[in-house]
Design a protein around this motif. Structure first.
Motif, PDB file in Angstrom:
ATOM      1  N   LEU A   1      10.109   8.919   2.009  1.00  0.00           N
ATOM      2  CA  LEU A   1       9.698   7.574   1.835  1.00  0.00           C
ATOM      3  C   LEU A   1      10.398   6.939   3.002  1.00  0.00           C
ATOM      4  N   GLY A   2       9.723   6.355   3.901  1.00  0.00           N
ATOM      5  CA  GLY A   2      10.483   5.456   4.900  1.00  0.00           C
ATOM      6  C   GLY A   2      10.079   3.944   5.241  1.00  0.00           C
ATOM      7  N   ALA A   3      10.922   3.019   5.601  1.00  0.00           N
ATOM      8  CA  ALA A   3      10.927   1.748   5.759  1.00  0.00           C
ATOM      9  C   ALA A   3      12.074   1.215   6.025  1.00  0.00           C
ATOM     10  N   ARG A   4      12.439  -0.156   6.402  1.00  0.00           N
ATOM     11  CA  ARG A   4      13.523  -0.515   6.792  1.00  0.00           C
ATOM     12  C   ARG A   4      14.439  -0.874   5.439  1.00  0.00           C
ATOM     13  N   ARG A   5      13.747  -1.191   4.322  1.00  0.00           N
ATOM     14  CA  ARG A   5      14.657  -1.868   3.235  1.00  0.00           C
ATOM     15  C   ARG A   5      15.154  -0.711   2.470  1.00  0.00           C
ATOM     16  N   ALA A   6      16.312  -0.068   2.350  1.00  0.00           N
ATOM     17  CA  ALA A   6      17.118   0.947   1.512  1.00  0.00           C
ATOM     18  C   ALA A   6      16.973   0.878   0.183  1.00  0.00           C
ATOM     19  N   ALA A   7      17.202  -0.519  -0.258  1.00  0.00           N
ATOM     20  CA  ALA A   7      17.293  -0.777  -1.633  1.00  0.00           C
ATOM     21  C   ALA A   7      15.863  -0.823  -2.364  1.00  0.00           C
ATOM     22  N   GLU A   8      14.986  -1.095  -1.834  1.00  0.00           N
ATOM     23  CA  GLU A   8      13.528  -0.888  -2.133  1.00  0.00           C
ATOM     24  C   GLU A   8      13.069   0.694  -2.292  1.00  0.00           C
ATOM     25  N   LEU A   9      13.602   1.210  -1.197  1.00  0.00           N
ATOM     26  CA  LEU A   9      13.283   2.725  -1.426  1.00  0.00           C
ATOM     27  C   LEU A   9      13.843   3.514  -2.425  1.00  0.00           C
ATOM     28  N   ASP A  10      15.357   3.269  -2.502  1.00  0.00           N
ATOM     29  CA  ASP A  10      16.186   3.766  -3.296  1.00  0.00           C
ATOM     30  C   ASP A  10      15.532   3.676  -4.699  1.00  0.00           C
ATOM     31  N   ALA A  11      15.150   2.353  -5.094  1.00  0.00           N
ATOM     32  CA  ALA A  11      14.505   2.150  -6.383  1.00  0.00           C
ATOM     33  C   ALA A  11      13.514   2.759  -6.838  1.00  0.00           C
ATOM     34  N   LEU A  12      12.489   3.144  -5.621  1.00  0.00           N
ATOM     35  CA  LEU A  12      11.395   3.847  -5.816  1.00  0.00           C
ATOM     36  C   LEU A  12      11.425   5.314  -6.022  1.00  0.00           C
ATOM     37  N   VAL A  13      12.584   5.726  -5.115  1.00  0.00           N
ATOM     38  CA  VAL A  13      12.818   7.328  -5.510  1.00  0.00           C
ATOM     39  C   VAL A  13      13.494   7.262  -6.994  1.00  0.00           C
ATOM     40  N   GLU A  14      13.818   6.526  -7.389  1.00  0.00           N
ATOM     41  CA  GLU A  14      14.481   6.807  -8.882  1.00  0.00           C
ATOM     42  C   GLU A  14      13.228   6.478  -9.928  1.00  0.00           C
ATOM     43  N   HIS A  15      12.584   5.573  -9.550  1.00  0.00           N
ATOM     44  CA  HIS A  15      11.132   5.577 -10.224  1.00  0.00           C
ATOM     45  C   HIS A  15      10.449   6.852 -10.304  1.00  0.00           C
ATOM     46  N   ILE A  16      10.334   7.509  -9.107  1.00  0.00           N
ATOM     47  CA  ILE A  16       9.351   8.645  -9.093  1.00  0.00           C
ATOM     48  C   ILE A  16      10.273   9.693 -10.003  1.00  0.00           C
ATOM     49  N   GLU A  17      11.479   9.907  -9.568  1.00  0.00           N
ATOM     50  CA  GLU A  17      12.376  10.842 -10.163  1.00  0.00           C
ATOM     51  C   GLU A  17      12.270  10.882 -11.783  1.00  0.00           C
TER      52      GLU A  17
ATOM     53  N   ILE B   1       0.727  -1.202   0.196  1.00  0.00           N
ATOM     54  CA  ILE B   1       0.053  -0.107   0.000  1.00  0.00           C
ATOM     55  C   ILE B   1       0.936   1.335  -0.088  1.00  0.00           C
ATOM     56  N   GLY B   2       1.773   1.306   0.878  1.00  0.00           N
ATOM     57  CA  GLY B   2       2.800   2.478   0.906  1.00  0.00           C
ATOM     58  C   GLY B   2       3.642   2.918  -0.137  1.00  0.00           C
ATOM     59  N   ARG B   3       3.918   1.578  -1.061  1.00  0.00           N
ATOM     60  CA  ARG B   3       4.685   1.970  -2.434  1.00  0.00           C
ATOM     61  C   ARG B   3       3.251   2.624  -3.435  1.00  0.00           C
ATOM     62  N   ALA B   4       2.396   1.938  -3.526  1.00  0.00           N
ATOM     63  CA  ALA B   4       1.389   2.555  -4.388  1.00  0.00           C
ATOM     64  C   ALA B   4       0.858   3.909  -4.009  1.00  0.00           C
ATOM     65  N   ALA B   5       0.856   4.206  -2.711  1.00  0.00           N
ATOM     66  CA  ALA B   5       0.447   5.433  -2.404  1.00  0.00           C
ATOM     67  C   ALA B   5       1.650   6.648  -2.764  1.00  0.00           C
ATOM     68  N   ALA B   6       2.881   6.156  -2.754  1.00  0.00           N
ATOM     69  CA  ALA B   6       4.045   7.001  -3.070  1.00  0.00           C
ATOM     70  C   ALA B   6       3.826   7.208  -4.459  1.00  0.00           C
ATOM     71  N   LEU B   7       3.569   6.388  -5.322  1.00  0.00           N
ATOM     72  CA  LEU B   7       3.598   6.767  -6.714  1.00  0.00           C
ATOM     73  C   LEU B   7       2.200   7.556  -7.249  1.00  0.00           C
ATOM     74  N   LEU B   8       1.347   7.162  -6.416  1.00  0.00           N
ATOM     75  CA  LEU B   8       0.147   8.205  -6.401  1.00  0.00           C
ATOM     76  C   LEU B   8       0.204   9.342  -5.981  1.00  0.00           C
ATOM     77  N   PHE B   9       0.806   9.799  -4.761  1.00  0.00           N
ATOM     78  CA  PHE B   9       0.971  11.102  -4.299  1.00  0.00           C
ATOM     79  C   PHE B   9       2.024  11.777  -5.069  1.00  0.00           C
ATOM     80  N   ALA B  10       3.001  11.225  -5.420  1.00  0.00           N
ATOM     81  CA  ALA B  10       3.970  11.859  -6.407  1.00  0.00           C
ATOM     82  C   ALA B  10       3.239  12.332  -7.726  1.00  0.00           C
ATOM     83  N   ARG B  11       2.523  11.620  -8.516  1.00  0.00           N
ATOM     84  CA  ARG B  11       1.784  11.978  -9.664  1.00  0.00           C
ATOM     85  C   ARG B  11       0.791  12.971  -9.281  1.00  0.00           C
ATOM     86  N   ALA B  12       0.467  13.196  -7.922  1.00  0.00           N
ATOM     87  CA  ALA B  12      -0.527  14.366  -7.525  1.00  0.00           C
ATOM     88  C   ALA B  12       0.263  15.545  -7.250  1.00  0.00           C
TER      89      ALA B  12
END
Ligand code: NAP
Length: 254
Positions: free
Chosen positions: A35-51, A18-29
């Motif tokens: 973005l917070g969670a324990r797994r850094a690699a997943e967060l970094d990949a998501l930041v790249e995707h959003i950017e 849910i948090g990942r889906a919200a990140a994509l949605l909020f960024a598009r809005a």
């Protein structure tokens, strides 16, 4: 539709579901995201995707059991993006599943530490930042389990999620006149790694789906859309609410 233009948001549990889906949605809005969670690699990949989509986001890896993580999320919002307007305190864990009398106190506490203490710590650090901004909104991901329905083997999870309802109501009363809204989403079953812990076989999944009036569980985006609504000015008169987005699981007998 840029419903969150010029807003800065924290999303916890952004590495998955849910948090990942919200990140994509909020960024598009239009929101800038921390973005917070324990797994850094997943967060970094998501930041790249959003950017890559033209959005703005920063990753802050950390554990909700550590209060300094809540502080770091807010600090990043203020230093990197100039303030904080809203938070989606979504991270959670099912924790150890067992009948209550077989659940150890340490397992009970571990589940509450993430789902309830973690949410409290996030709010505790976010509120002063929202006040500095002159208002904002807090949304928490809760569940139909706890506030509405008992589910075997989930005593700690249910207690934590029911506890969130009390927290949200008090925050709404304490902060309403200062322009801060607080709400919880009572989610039904969702197709995420956490959801798969319960729906862990085709038979179990069919059983869980059958509990819902809609005859299925949600895609993470369906809960993220409710979070976007609650975060946005479209929900300007919604506070202290437990908003069900549960496919009818709480009103159905299957
Ligand atoms: P998910 O895909 O497993 O995501 C859970 C998220 O929480 C992950 O990003 C995880 O990140 C983060 N998290 C867990 N423990 C953490 C900790 N100690 N510190 C920091 N982050 C932590 O599950 P989901 O279904 O999207 O869950 C999101 C929320 O929805 C939870 O609050 C859950 O209770 C609620 N919910 C889910 C369902 C369902 O059926 N899926 C139903 C009702 C409510 P890391 O592992 O990287 O730390």
């Amino acid at each position: 539709m840029h419903t969150l233009s010029n807003k800065v948001a924290i999303i916890t549990g952004a590495s998955s579901g849910i948090g990942r889906a919200a990140a994509l949605l909020f960024a598009r809005a239009g929101a800038a995201l921390v973005l917070g969670a324990r797994r850094a690699a997943e967060l970094d990949a998501l930041v790249e995707h959003i950017e890559a989509e033209g959005g703005r986001a920063a990753a802050v890896p950390g554990d909700l059991c550590d209060e300094s993580f809540a502080a770091a999320l807010v600090d990043t919002a203020e230093r990197r993006f100039g303030g904080l307007d809203l938070a989606f305190n979504n991270a959670g864990t099912l924790g150890a599943l067992a009948p209550a009398h077989e659940l150890s106190l340490s397992d009970w506490r571990a589940t509450l530490a993430v789902n309830l203490d973690g949410a409290f710590c996030c709010a505790r650090h976010q509120i002063p930042a929202l006040l500095r901004r002159g208002g904002g909104s807090l949304t928490f991901t809760s569940s139909f389990v706890g506030p509405q329905v008992g589910f075997a083997n989930m005593a700690a999870y249910a207690a934590a999620k029911a506890g969130l309802s009390g927290l949200v109501r008090v925050l709404a009363v304490e902060l309403g006149r200062q322009g801060i809204r607080a709400n919880a989403i009572l989610s039904g079953g969702v197709d995420t790694p956490l959801g798969a812990t319960v729906a862990n076989s085709p038979e179990a999944r069919a059983h869980v789906e059958g509990l819902h009036a809609l005859g299925r569980i949600a895609a993470p985006e369906e809960i993220a859309r409710v979070a976007l609504f609650l975060a946005s000015d479209a929900a300007s008169f919604v506070t202290g609410s437990m908003v069900s987005a549960d496919g009818g699981v709480s009103i159905s007998r299957g």
